[in-house]
Design a protein around this motif. Structure first.
Motif, PDB file in Angstrom:
ATOM      1  N   TRP A  30       0.820  -1.201   0.000  1.00 14.89           N
ATOM      2  CA  TRP A  30       0.000   0.000   0.000  1.00 14.89           C
ATOM      3  C   TRP A  30       0.857   1.256   0.000  1.00 14.89           C
ATOM      4  CZ3 TRP A  30      -3.418  -1.897   4.634  1.00 14.89           C
ATOM      5  CH2 TRP A  30      -4.289  -2.892   4.173  1.00 14.89           C
ATOM      6  N   ARG A  31       0.316   2.301  -0.588  1.00 13.59           N
ATOM      7  CA  ARG A  31       0.904   3.639  -0.491  1.00 13.59           C
ATOM      8  C   ARG A  31       0.108   4.383   0.575  1.00 13.59           C
ATOM      9  NH1 ARG A  31       4.396   4.768  -4.330  1.00 13.59           N
ATOM     10  NH2 ARG A  31       4.034   6.993  -4.533  1.00 13.59           N
ATOM     11  N   VAL A  32       0.800   5.206   1.354  1.00 11.24           N
ATOM     12  CA  VAL A  32       0.202   5.771   2.558  1.00 11.24           C
ATOM     13  C   VAL A  32       0.447   7.274   2.653  1.00 11.24           C
ATOM     14  CG1 VAL A  32       0.260   5.707   5.103  1.00 11.24           C
ATOM     15  CG2 VAL A  32       0.572   3.592   3.798  1.00 11.24           C
ATOM     16  N   VAL A  33      -0.580   7.980   3.141  1.00  8.24           N
ATOM     17  CA  VAL A  33      -0.434   9.364   3.593  1.00  8.24           C
ATOM     18  C   VAL A  33      -0.743   9.361   5.083  1.00  8.24           C
ATOM     19  CG1 VAL A  33      -1.396  11.702   3.533  1.00  8.24           C
ATOM     20  CG2 VAL A  33      -1.042  10.470   1.415  1.00  8.24           C
ATOM     21  N   VAL A  34       0.105  10.033   5.858  1.00  8.71           N
ATOM     22  CA  VAL A  34      -0.139  10.232   7.291  1.00  8.71           C
ATOM     23  C   VAL A  34      -0.424  11.711   7.469  1.00  8.71           C
ATOM     24  CG1 VAL A  34       0.798  10.091   9.625  1.00  8.71           C
ATOM     25  CG2 VAL A  34       1.434   8.362   7.921  1.00  8.71           C
ATOM     26  N   GLN A  35      -1.633  12.036   7.896  1.00  9.80           N
ATOM     27  CA  GLN A  35      -2.029  13.434   8.058  1.00  9.80           C
ATOM     28  C   GLN A  35      -2.035  13.807   9.526  1.00  9.80           C
ATOM     29  OE1 GLN A  35      -5.762  14.531   6.241  1.00  9.80           O
ATOM     30  NE2 GLN A  35      -5.816  16.481   7.324  1.00  9.80           N
ATOM     31  N   SER A  36      -1.252  14.820   9.854  1.00 11.08           N
ATOM     32  CA  SER A  36      -1.284  15.405  11.202  1.00 11.08           C
ATOM     33  C   SER A  36      -1.859  16.811  11.082  1.00 11.08           C
ATOM     34  CB  SER A  36       0.116  15.406  11.823  1.00 11.08           C
ATOM     35  OG  SER A  36       1.000  16.190  11.055  1.00 11.08           O
ATOM     36  N   ALA A  68       7.795  13.852  -3.576  1.00  7.58           N
ATOM     37  CA  ALA A  68       6.754  13.290  -2.702  1.00  7.58           C
ATOM     38  C   ALA A  68       5.871  12.297  -3.453  1.00  7.58           C
ATOM     39  CB  ALA A  68       5.904  14.399  -2.083  1.00  7.58           C
ATOM     40  N   ALA A  69       5.623  12.552  -4.720  1.00  4.82           N
ATOM     41  CA  ALA A  69       4.764  11.662  -5.502  1.00  4.82           C
ATOM     42  C   ALA A  69       5.350  10.259  -5.633  1.00  4.82           C
ATOM     43  CB  ALA A  69       4.523  12.251  -6.887  1.00  4.82           C
ATOM     44  N   ASP A  70       6.664  10.123  -5.479  1.00  7.88           N
ATOM     45  CA  ASP A  70       7.335   8.829  -5.630  1.00  7.88           C
ATOM     46  C   ASP A  70       7.484   8.070  -4.313  1.00  7.88           C
ATOM     47  OD1 ASP A  70       7.730   9.413  -8.342  1.00  7.88           O
ATOM     48  OD2 ASP A  70       9.601  10.482  -7.888  1.00  7.88           O
ATOM     49  N   GLN A  71       7.132   8.711  -3.205  1.00  4.19           N
ATOM     50  CA  GLN A  71       7.355   8.107  -1.892  1.00  4.19           C
ATOM     51  C   GLN A  71       6.220   7.165  -1.494  1.00  4.19           C
ATOM     52  OE1 GLN A  71      10.253   8.581  -0.351  1.00  4.19           O
ATOM     53  NE2 GLN A  71      10.805   9.913  -2.070  1.00  4.19           N
ATOM     54  N   PRO A  72       6.544   6.016  -0.880  1.00  8.32           N
ATOM     55  CA  PRO A  72       5.492   5.096  -0.434  1.00  8.32           C
ATOM     56  C   PRO A  72       4.725   5.611   0.780  1.00  8.32           C
ATOM     57  CG  PRO A  72       7.649   4.223   0.128  1.00  8.32           C
ATOM     58  CD  PRO A  72       7.880   5.467  -0.692  1.00  8.32           C
ATOM     59  N   ILE A  73       5.374   6.447   1.588  1.00 13.43           N
ATOM     60  CA  ILE A  73       4.721   7.073   2.746  1.00 13.43           C
ATOM     61  C   ILE A  73       5.011   8.561   2.699  1.00 13.43           C
ATOM     62  CG2 ILE A  73       4.628   7.252   5.275  1.00 13.43           C
ATOM     63  CD1 ILE A  73       5.691   4.349   5.380  1.00 13.43           C
ATOM     64  N   VAL A  74       3.959   9.376   2.790  1.00 14.67           N
ATOM     65  CA  VAL A  74       4.120  10.827   2.822  1.00 14.67           C
ATOM     66  C   VAL A  74       3.437  11.361   4.072  1.00 14.67           C
ATOM     67  CG1 VAL A  74       3.560  13.013   1.697  1.00 14.67           C
ATOM     68  CG2 VAL A  74       4.275  11.060   0.321  1.00 14.67           C
ATOM     69  N   LEU A  75       4.162  12.199   4.800  1.00 12.62           N
ATOM     70  CA  LEU A  75       3.619  12.885   5.971  1.00 12.62           C
ATOM     71  C   LEU A  75       3.102  14.237   5.509  1.00 12.62           C
ATOM     72  CD1 LEU A  75       6.581  12.077   8.369  1.00 12.62           C
ATOM     73  CD2 LEU A  75       4.427  10.845   8.162  1.00 12.62           C
ATOM     74  N   ALA A  76       1.845  14.535   5.827  1.00 13.15           N
ATOM     75  CA  ALA A  76       1.206  15.742   5.309  1.00 13.15           C
ATOM     76  C   ALA A  76       0.369  16.425   6.384  1.00 13.15           C
ATOM     77  CB  ALA A  76       0.320  15.379   4.123  1.00 13.15           C
ATOM     78  N   VAL A  77      -0.007  17.652   6.104  1.00 13.17           N
ATOM     79  CA  VAL A  77      -0.935  18.376   6.982  1.00 13.17           C
ATOM     80  C   VAL A  77      -2.209  18.762   6.236  1.00 13.17           C
ATOM     81  CG1 VAL A  77       0.824  19.222   8.579  1.00 13.17           C
ATOM     82  CG2 VAL A  77       0.228  20.599   6.590  1.00 13.17           C
ATOM     83  N   ALA A  78      -2.174  18.736   4.927  1.00 11.13           N
ATOM     84  CA  ALA A  78      -3.344  19.084   4.121  1.00 11.13           C
ATOM     85  C   ALA A  78      -4.086  17.822   3.709  1.00 11.13           C
ATOM     86  CB  ALA A  78      -2.911  19.878   2.890  1.00 11.13           C
ATOM     87  N   GLU A  79      -5.260  18.020   3.129  1.00  9.81           N
ATOM     88  CA  GLU A  79      -6.103  16.892   2.725  1.00  9.81           C
ATOM     89  C   GLU A  79      -5.719  16.278   1.381  1.00  9.81           C
ATOM     90  OE1 GLU A  79     -10.286  17.531   2.783  1.00  9.81           O
ATOM     91  OE2 GLU A  79     -10.314  18.120   4.883  1.00  9.81           O
ATOM     92  N   ASP A  80      -4.759  16.856   0.676  1.00  9.96           N
ATOM     93  CA  ASP A  80      -4.429  16.319  -0.637  1.00  9.96           C
ATOM     94  C   ASP A  80      -3.762  14.945  -0.517  1.00  9.96           C
ATOM     95  OD1 ASP A  80      -2.100  17.382   0.459  1.00  9.96           O
ATOM     96  OD2 ASP A  80      -1.295  17.985  -1.469  1.00  9.96           O
TER      97      ASP A  80
END
Length: 150
Positions: A30-36, A68-80
């Motif tokens: 899976w590819r993941v976004v972690v939103q804080s 960032a588009a190539d990363q399997p996990i991205v840490l973000a603060v926005a909803e994108d």
């Protein structure tokens, strides 16, 4: 249908719970976004994921790096969704994104010892049920193993 997992943290921290869940996500391809909820918190999680265990490596980046588009996990603060993730983790009372239906899985980690976090989790649970999402509730047993609760 989007599956939403609620992880009730008691006497545990996001820093302890998040890395093993991310490892399992990567094992499943899976590819993941972690939103804080703040850039400072995303930066702190970024630093923690590089050092949380000597024998582990979690490939990740923050949303602001050029690849960032190539990363399997991205840490973000926005909803994108900068890396086209199919799984989104919400930490630190981050709100359910408008496009929640576009994910295979949403994982909400909430502090059960914080009344505000508990109230937000309950409200989000109700919202997810109303949207027809498949919701489950998880709580750690006395040995720290996650158990699905009804």
């Amino acid at each position: 249908m989007t599956e939403v997992l609620f992880y009730h943290l008691q006497n545990m921290t996001v820093e302890n719970v998040l890395p093993p869940l991310l490892e399992k996500s990567l094992e499943r391809g899976w590819r993941v976004v972690v939103q804080s909820t703040s850039e400072e918190r995303a930066d702190a999680l970024d630093a923690h994921l590089w050092t949380y265990r000597d024998d582990s490596f979690l490939p990740h980046a923050t949303w602001c790096v050029s690849d960032a588009a190539d990363q399997p996990i991205v840490l973000a603060v926005a909803e994108d969704n900068p890396n086209g993730a199919n799984v989104r983790f919400l930490v630190d009372n981050a709100a359910l994104p408008q496009d929640a239906h576009g994910y295979d899985r949403m994982v909400l980690l909430f502090n059960g010892d914080d009344p505000d976090a508990l109230a937000l989790a309950r409200s989000t649970w109700t919202d997810c049920k109303a949207k027809g999402f498949d919701v489950t509730y998880w709580q750690a047993d006395e040995r720290g193993r996650w158990q699905k609760r009804n």
